[in-house]
Design an enzyme around this catalytic site. Structure first.
Site, PDB file in Angstrom:
ATOM      1  N   LYS A 199     -72.478  68.939  30.207  1.00 23.48           N
ATOM      2  CA  LYS A 199     -71.811  69.680  31.292  1.00 23.48           C
ATOM      3  C   LYS A 199     -71.507  68.749  32.467  1.00 23.48           C
ATOM      4  O   LYS A 199     -72.398  68.311  33.169  1.00 23.48           O
ATOM      5  CB  LYS A 199     -72.674  70.829  31.820  1.00 23.48           C
ATOM      6  CG  LYS A 199     -71.834  71.699  32.759  1.00 23.48           C
ATOM      7  CD  LYS A 199     -72.622  72.568  33.683  1.00 23.48           C
ATOM      8  CE  LYS A 199     -72.889  71.985  35.036  1.00 23.48           C
ATOM      9  NZ  LYS A 199     -71.708  71.767  35.899  1.00 23.48           N
ATOM     10  N   SER A 252     -79.185  66.272  42.103  1.00 21.20           N
ATOM     11  CA  SER A 252     -80.029  66.343  43.294  1.00 21.20           C
ATOM     12  C   SER A 252     -81.497  66.560  42.920  1.00 21.20           C
ATOM     13  O   SER A 252     -81.810  67.169  41.889  1.00 21.20           O
ATOM     14  CB  SER A 252     -79.555  67.487  44.188  1.00 21.20           C
ATOM     15  OG  SER A 252     -79.671  68.706  43.495  1.00 21.20           O
ATOM     16  N   GLU A 254     -83.445  68.556  44.385  1.00 18.67           N
ATOM     17  CA  GLU A 254     -83.717  69.995  44.449  1.00 18.67           C
ATOM     18  C   GLU A 254     -83.494  70.657  43.086  1.00 18.67           C
ATOM     19  O   GLU A 254     -84.363  71.376  42.570  1.00 18.67           O
ATOM     20  CB  GLU A 254     -82.771  70.582  45.496  1.00 18.67           C
ATOM     21  CG  GLU A 254     -83.056  71.997  45.858  1.00 18.67           C
ATOM     22  CD  GLU A 254     -81.920  72.565  46.709  1.00 18.67           C
ATOM     23  OE1 GLU A 254     -81.057  71.785  47.174  1.00 18.67           O
ATOM     24  OE2 GLU A 254     -81.898  73.799  46.861  1.00 18.67           O
ATOM     25  N   GLY A 256     -83.217  69.112  40.229  1.00 17.55           N
ATOM     26  CA  GLY A 256     -84.123  68.468  39.271  1.00 17.55           C
ATOM     27  C   GLY A 256     -85.493  69.147  39.244  1.00 17.55           C
ATOM     28  O   GLY A 256     -86.056  69.403  38.185  1.00 17.55           O
ATOM     29  N   GLU A 273     -82.828  61.999  36.582  1.00 19.40           N
ATOM     30  CA  GLU A 273     -82.396  60.892  37.447  1.00 19.40           C
ATOM     31  C   GLU A 273     -81.887  61.550  38.716  1.00 19.40           C
ATOM     32  O   GLU A 273     -80.829  62.180  38.716  1.00 19.40           O
ATOM     33  CB  GLU A 273     -81.314  60.076  36.726  1.00 19.40           C
ATOM     34  CG  GLU A 273     -81.201  58.667  37.269  1.00 19.40           C
ATOM     35  CD  GLU A 273     -80.188  58.577  38.374  1.00 19.40           C
ATOM     36  OE1 GLU A 273     -80.609  58.724  39.545  1.00 19.40           O
ATOM     37  OE2 GLU A 273     -79.000  58.363  38.097  1.00 19.40           O
ATOM     38  N   CYS A 307     -76.571  57.435  44.119  1.00 18.56           N
ATOM     39  CA  CYS A 307     -77.993  57.780  44.231  1.00 18.56           C
ATOM     40  C   CYS A 307     -78.836  56.564  44.623  1.00 18.56           C
ATOM     41  O   CYS A 307     -79.846  56.691  45.293  1.00 18.56           O
ATOM     42  CB  CYS A 307     -78.495  58.392  42.933  1.00 18.56           C
ATOM     43  SG  CYS A 307     -78.015  57.441  41.494  1.00 18.56           S
ATOM     44  N   GLU A 404     -81.357  62.177  51.844  1.00 18.95           N
ATOM     45  CA  GLU A 404     -80.213  61.568  51.164  1.00 18.95           C
ATOM     46  C   GLU A 404     -78.934  62.201  51.714  1.00 18.95           C
ATOM     47  O   GLU A 404     -78.681  63.391  51.517  1.00 18.95           O
ATOM     48  CB  GLU A 404     -80.321  61.837  49.655  1.00 18.95           C
ATOM     49  CG  GLU A 404     -79.257  61.121  48.864  1.00 18.95           C
ATOM     50  CD  GLU A 404     -79.362  61.375  47.362  1.00 18.95           C
ATOM     51  OE1 GLU A 404     -79.492  62.546  46.967  1.00 18.95           O
ATOM     52  OE2 GLU A 404     -79.297  60.403  46.592  1.00 18.95           O
TER      53      GLU A 404
HETATM   54  P1  NDP Z   1     -76.454  69.161  41.970  1.00 16.87           P
HETATM   55  O1  NDP Z   1     -77.772  68.594  41.676  1.00 16.87           O
HETATM   56  O2  NDP Z   1     -76.346  70.587  42.323  1.00 16.87           O
HETATM   57  O3  NDP Z   1     -75.442  68.905  40.750  1.00 16.87           O
HETATM   58  C1  NDP Z   1     -75.658  68.063  39.661  1.00 16.87           C
HETATM   59  C2  NDP Z   1     -75.245  68.747  38.373  1.00 16.87           C
HETATM   60  O4  NDP Z   1     -76.141  69.821  38.097  1.00 16.87           O
HETATM   61  C3  NDP Z   1     -73.869  69.387  38.427  1.00 16.87           C
HETATM   62  O5  NDP Z   1     -73.271  69.336  37.162  1.00 16.87           O
HETATM   63  C4  NDP Z   1     -74.210  70.801  38.817  1.00 16.87           C
HETATM   64  O6  NDP Z   1     -73.188  71.714  38.533  1.00 16.87           O
HETATM   65  C5  NDP Z   1     -75.442  71.055  37.986  1.00 16.87           C
HETATM   66  N1  NDP Z   1     -76.307  72.115  38.467  1.00 16.87           N
HETATM   67  C6  NDP Z   1     -76.328  72.717  39.680  1.00 16.87           C
HETATM   68  N2  NDP Z   1     -77.286  73.653  39.725  1.00 16.87           N
HETATM   69  C7  NDP Z   1     -77.891  73.657  38.515  1.00 16.87           C
HETATM   70  C8  NDP Z   1     -78.962  74.395  37.942  1.00 16.87           C
HETATM   71  N3  NDP Z   1     -79.623  75.316  38.634  1.00 16.87           N
HETATM   72  N4  NDP Z   1     -79.322  74.137  36.666  1.00 16.87           N
HETATM   73  C9  NDP Z   1     -78.682  73.180  35.958  1.00 16.87           C
HETATM   74  N5  NDP Z   1     -77.658  72.461  36.441  1.00 16.87           N
HETATM   75  C10 NDP Z   1     -77.267  72.677  37.716  1.00 16.87           C
HETATM   76  O7  NDP Z   1     -75.786  68.324  43.108  1.00 16.87           O
HETATM   77  P2  NDP Z   1     -74.624  68.803  44.083  1.00 16.87           P
HETATM   78  O8  NDP Z   1     -73.365  68.523  43.412  1.00 16.87           O
HETATM   79  O9  NDP Z   1     -74.814  70.196  44.570  1.00 16.87           O
HETATM   80  O10 NDP Z   1     -74.875  67.850  45.321  1.00 16.87           O
HETATM   81  C11 NDP Z   1     -75.865  68.188  46.295  1.00 16.87           C
HETATM   82  C12 NDP Z   1     -76.574  66.961  46.753  1.00 16.87           C
HETATM   83  O11 NDP Z   1     -77.258  66.392  45.663  1.00 16.87           O
HETATM   84  C13 NDP Z   1     -75.669  65.848  47.243  1.00 16.87           C
HETATM   85  O12 NDP Z   1     -75.349  66.009  48.585  1.00 16.87           O
HETATM   86  C14 NDP Z   1     -76.505  64.638  47.004  1.00 16.87           C
HETATM   87  O13 NDP Z   1     -77.385  64.435  48.076  1.00 16.87           O
HETATM   88  C15 NDP Z   1     -77.303  64.996  45.768  1.00 16.87           C
HETATM   89  N6  NDP Z   1     -76.739  64.421  44.535  1.00 16.87           N
HETATM   90  C16 NDP Z   1     -77.401  63.398  43.985  1.00 16.87           C
HETATM   91  C17 NDP Z   1     -76.907  62.803  42.857  1.00 16.87           C
HETATM   92  C18 NDP Z   1     -77.608  61.667  42.242  1.00 16.87           C
HETATM   93  O14 NDP Z   1     -77.067  61.032  41.348  1.00 16.87           O
HETATM   94  N7  NDP Z   1     -78.811  61.377  42.654  1.00 16.87           N
HETATM   95  C19 NDP Z   1     -75.663  63.225  42.236  1.00 16.87           C
HETATM   96  C20 NDP Z   1     -75.071  64.385  42.855  1.00 16.87           C
HETATM   97  C21 NDP Z   1     -75.604  64.921  43.980  1.00 16.87           C
HETATM   98  P3  NDP Z   1     -71.975  71.869  39.582  1.00 16.87           P
HETATM   99  O15 NDP Z   1     -72.035  70.752  40.562  1.00 16.87           O
HETATM  100  O16 NDP Z   1     -70.804  71.767  38.714  1.00 16.87           O
HETATM  101  O17 NDP Z   1     -72.156  73.140  40.251  1.00 16.87           O
END
Ligand code: NDP
Length: 530
Positions: A199, A252, A254, A256, A273, A307, A404
Site C-alpha cells: 500500500k 510515522s 505514531e 508505527g 522504520e 526520516c 520530527e
Molecule cells: P503515516 O505514518 O500516517 O503514513 C505512512 C503510511 O502509513 C501511509 O501509507 C499511510 O497511509 C499509512 N497509514 C496511516 N495510518 C495507518 C494505520 N492506522 N494503519 C496502517 N497504515 C496507516 O505518515 P503521514 O503521511 O501521516 O505523515 C505524518 C508524519 O509522519 C510526518 O509529518 C512525518 O513526521 C512522519 N513521517 C515519517 C516518515 C518516515 O519515513 N519516518 C514517512 C512519512 C511520514 P496514507 O498516508 O495514505 O493515509
C-alpha cells in the site's frame, strides 16, 4: 562581473547578487504516459474500483490521475491472490528463476527511468535532479542487488537448515520516497520467496501504478505483487488481515506504535522504520566548507521529508559563528520552485497537511524563543512551499529540537567537548541516523561507537546504497532494510543459524516452526534452492 566581498570573520567569498540569473531549465513531461485512472492491481491486472480519488501535483494543486480507492473487500482479494500465488508456484520456484524476474524488473525500471523520475517529481514535489539522480537509480539498484541474493540465501544465512520464506507480506509505505520505498520493500520480499500486498501513501500513488505496469510486462506470475491504494484505513485493513504473515511498515512513529499494539500477541512478524531527529555533528577540526555542504544535503534534500534527515545541527562552539555564517550564505543561494526545473534545489512540500504541520512547528519554535533565519524567496502562488529555514538559540527543551518536523527546517545548537556532543546527540527518543564531521578518522570511529543510531555517516550525509543496512533504534523502529540484513525480516531462519544481525524482528524470538506456516508444507518444499 562578480562582486568580491571580504568578511573579517570568514573566508573570502564570491557573491553574485542578481547578476547571474539562471535560465529556466524545464524537464519535459511529454514522454510520461499515464492513464486517466488506475484501479487496484490484483492478481496481475488492474481491476475496477467503486470509488476513485485524485492524485494531485503539489506544485500546482492540479489533478494528475485518478486512483481506485481500496476497501476491505479489495484488500481481501489482494491477500487471496497473494496467498494463491505463493502456494501455487512462487514459494517453490528456484531462486535462480526468481532472480530473473527481479532482475528484469530492475532492467525495465532503468529503461524507463526518465519517465519514472518525471512522474515522481510531478506526484510528490521533489526536484527532478533528485528523482533523476538519486531515487530512480537507487530503485533499480535495489532490484539488482536483491536479484543477486535470490539464489544465495543459504550462503547469506549459513546454518543447520535452509532459510524459509514467510508467505504473504503486507507492506505499507510513505510519501517521501514513493518508488524507492516500494523497491526497499518489494525487492527483498520477492528475493526471499514471499508474495506481497503493497500500500503506497495516499498522496503519492502514481509511480507504484507504473511499477505495476512493469511487473505485468515483466511477466511476474499474477498475484506475486498486488498493489492497493487509499488512506490509513487501507493500511489498517492490511495490518489486521488474518492471512498475512508479516507486516513491513515505514512511516510515522505514531502509526508505527499503533501497528505494534495491534499486532501484539499475534504471530505476525513486524518491522518498523519510523521517524528520526538526526544529529549532524561538526567538530572544530572538520573541513568546514564540505561540512556546510553536508549540512545542506542533510536537511534540505527532498524538502527535509527524510526520516534520517540531519535536522539537528550540533556545532563545536569555536567554529559555530563561521559555520552559521556560511550556512546563511549557502541557503540564500538555494532555489525553491518548480520541481521539474533542473536548477531547482528545493521543490514543493508534499501536501497541504504537511505544509501546515511545518508551519505550526516553526511558529512554535519562534514562540519558544528560538531565532529564525529564512532567506528571501519568491515562492510560487499555487502549490505548497516552504523556504529553507534554520533556527539558532535553540535549547534541548524546544519542540523544534525534539519533534520530527519533516520539512526544510534545521535547529542549531553548540557544544564544547566531544562528551557533550555525544550526550546531546543521544538526547532524543529517536535513534535512526547521524553524521560526524572531523579531520580525524579516530574521532569519527570513537564518536560513532557512542551514538545510538542505526546509520552513522562520517564526513558525508544522506548517502544510500542497496548493500548497506538501514534502520533504527528506540522510537525509530526495528529491523533492517538493505544488504544481507534486509533478507532476514523476510525469512524464517533455523534458530542455530549464526549471523551478526540475527535479532527477532518483533521484539521476541520467533517461535513459529517452518512446518507450521500457513502454507502447511514441509521445509523442504518451501526451501529456497540454489
Ligand atoms: P503515516 O505514518 O500516517 O503514513 C505512512 C503510511 O502509513 C501511509 O501509507 C499511510 O497511509 C499509512 N497509514 C496511516 N495510518 C495507518 C494505520 N492506522 N494503519 C496502517 N497504515 C496507516 O505518515 P503521514 O503521511 O501521516 O505523515 C505524518 C508524519 O509522519 C510526518 O509529518 C512525518 O513526521 C512522519 N513521517 C515519517 C516518515 C518516515 O519515513 N519516518 C514517512 C512519512 C511520514 P496514507 O498516508 O495514505 O493515509
Amino acid at each position: 562581473m562578480a562582486e568580491l566581498e571580504t568578511d573579517a570573520d570568514t573566508a573570502r567569498e564570491l557573491l553574485f547578487g542578481d547578476r547571474w540569473e539562471y535560465a529556466p531549465a524545464p524537464q519535459s513531461a511529454d514522454h510520461v504516459r499515464l492513464e486517466d485512472r488506475y484501479g487496484p492491481f490484483i492478481d496481475g491486472r488492474f481491476q475496477e474500483a467503486d470509488d476513485y480519488f485524485p492524485s494531485i501535483n503539489p506544485a500546482s494543486e492540479e489533478p494528475i490521475a485518478e486512483i481506485g480507492l481500496a476497501d476491505e473487500a479489495t484488500v481481501d482479494r489482494a491477500v487471496e491472490a497473494a496467498r494463491h500465488a505463493y502456494e501455487a508456484h512462487w514459494r517453490d520456484l528456484p531462486g535462480t528463476e526468481r532472480a530473473k524476474y527481479i532482475y528484469r524488473i530492475g532492467r525495465m525500471i532503468k529503461e524507463k527511468s526518465r519517465e519514472f523520475a518525471v512522474l515522481e517529481s510531478m506526484d510528490g514535489g521533489k526536484p527532478i535532479r533528485e528523482s533523476r539522480d538519486m531515487d530512480i537509480p537507487l530503485v533499480a539498484a535495489h532490484f539488482f542487488h536483491y536479484a543477486g541474493w535470490a539464489d544465495k540465501l543459504e550462503y547469506a544465512l549459513p546454518g543447520p537448515g535452509r532459510p524459509q520464506s514467510l508467505g504473504v507480506c503486507g507492506q505499507i509505505i510513505p510519501w517521501n520516497f514513493p518508488l524507492l520505498m516500494a523497491a526497499w520493500k518489494l525487492a527483498p520480499a520477492l528475493a526471499t520467496g514471499n508474495c506481497v500486498v503493497l500500500k503506497p501513501a495516499e498522496t503519492t500513488p502514481l509511480t507504484a501504478m507504473k511499477l505495476a505496469e512493469i511487473i505485468q510486462e515483466a511477466g511476474l506470475p499474477p498475484g506475486v505483487v498486488n498493489i492497493v491504494q487509499g488512506a490509513g484505513a487501507v493500511g489498517e485493513a492490511i495490518v489486521e488481515h488474518p492471512d498475512i504473515d508479516k507486516i513491513a511498515f515505514t512511516g510515522s512513529t505514531e502509526v508505527g506504535k499503533q501497528i505494534q499494539r495491534q499486532l501484539a500477541g499475534s504471530e505476525k512478524r513486524l518491522t518498523l522504520e519510523l521517524g528520526g531527529k538526526g544529529a549532524n555533528i561538526i567538530f572544530e577540526d572538520a573541513p568546514i566548507d564540505q561540512a556546510v555542504k553536508g549540512i545542506v544535503d542533510g536537511i534540505y534534500f527532498n524538502q527535509g521529508h527524510v526520516c534520517c534527515a540531519g535536522s539537528r545541527l550540533l556545532v563545536q562552539e569555536s567554529v559555530a559563528d563561521e559555520v552559521i555564517q556560511k550556512l546563511r550564505h549557502r541557503i540564500s543561494t538555494l532555489r525553491v520552485g518548480d520541481p521539474l526545473d533542473k536548477n531547482t534545489d528545493i521543490g514543493a512540500i508534499n501536501s497541504r497537511q504537511q505544509l501546515e504541520k511545518i508551519r505550526r512547528l516553526v511558529d512554535i519554535g519562534e514562540q519558544e524563543g528560538a531565532e529564525k533565519f529564512q532567506p528571501e524567496c519568491d515562492l510560487p502562488d499555487d502549490g505548497f512551499w516552504f523556504p529553507p529555514t534554520f533556527f539558532t538559540s535553540v535549547t534541548q527543551s524546544h519542540r523544534i529540537a525534539q519533534e520530527e518536523i519533516f520539512g526544510p527546517v534545521l535547529s542549531v545548537t553548540t557544544f564544547r567537548t566531544p562528551e557533550e556532543a555525544i550526550e546531546r546527540a543521544n538526547n532524543t527518543e529517536y535513534g535512526l541516523a547521524s553524521g560526524i564531521w572531523s579531520d580525524k578518522g579516530s574521532k569519527l570511529f570513537s564518536i560513532s561507537q557512542a551514538l545510538k543510531n542505526g546509520v552513522i555517516w562520517g564526513n558525508t550525509y544522506n548517502k544510500f546504497d542497496p548493500a548497506s543496512p538501514f534502520g533504527g533504534y528506540k522510537e525509530s523502529g526495528f529491523g533492517r532494510e538493505g544488504g544481507v540484513h534486509g533478507l532476514l525480516p523476510y525469512l524464517e531462519v533455523p534458530s542455530e543459524s549464526w549471523h551478526p544481525q540475527n535479532p527477532p524482528t518483533n521484539g521476541s524470538p520467533s517461535t513459529k516452526p517452518a512446518s507450521s506456516t500457513s502454507a502447511g508444507t514441509s521445509p523442504e518444499q518451501r526451501a529456497d534452492d540454489t
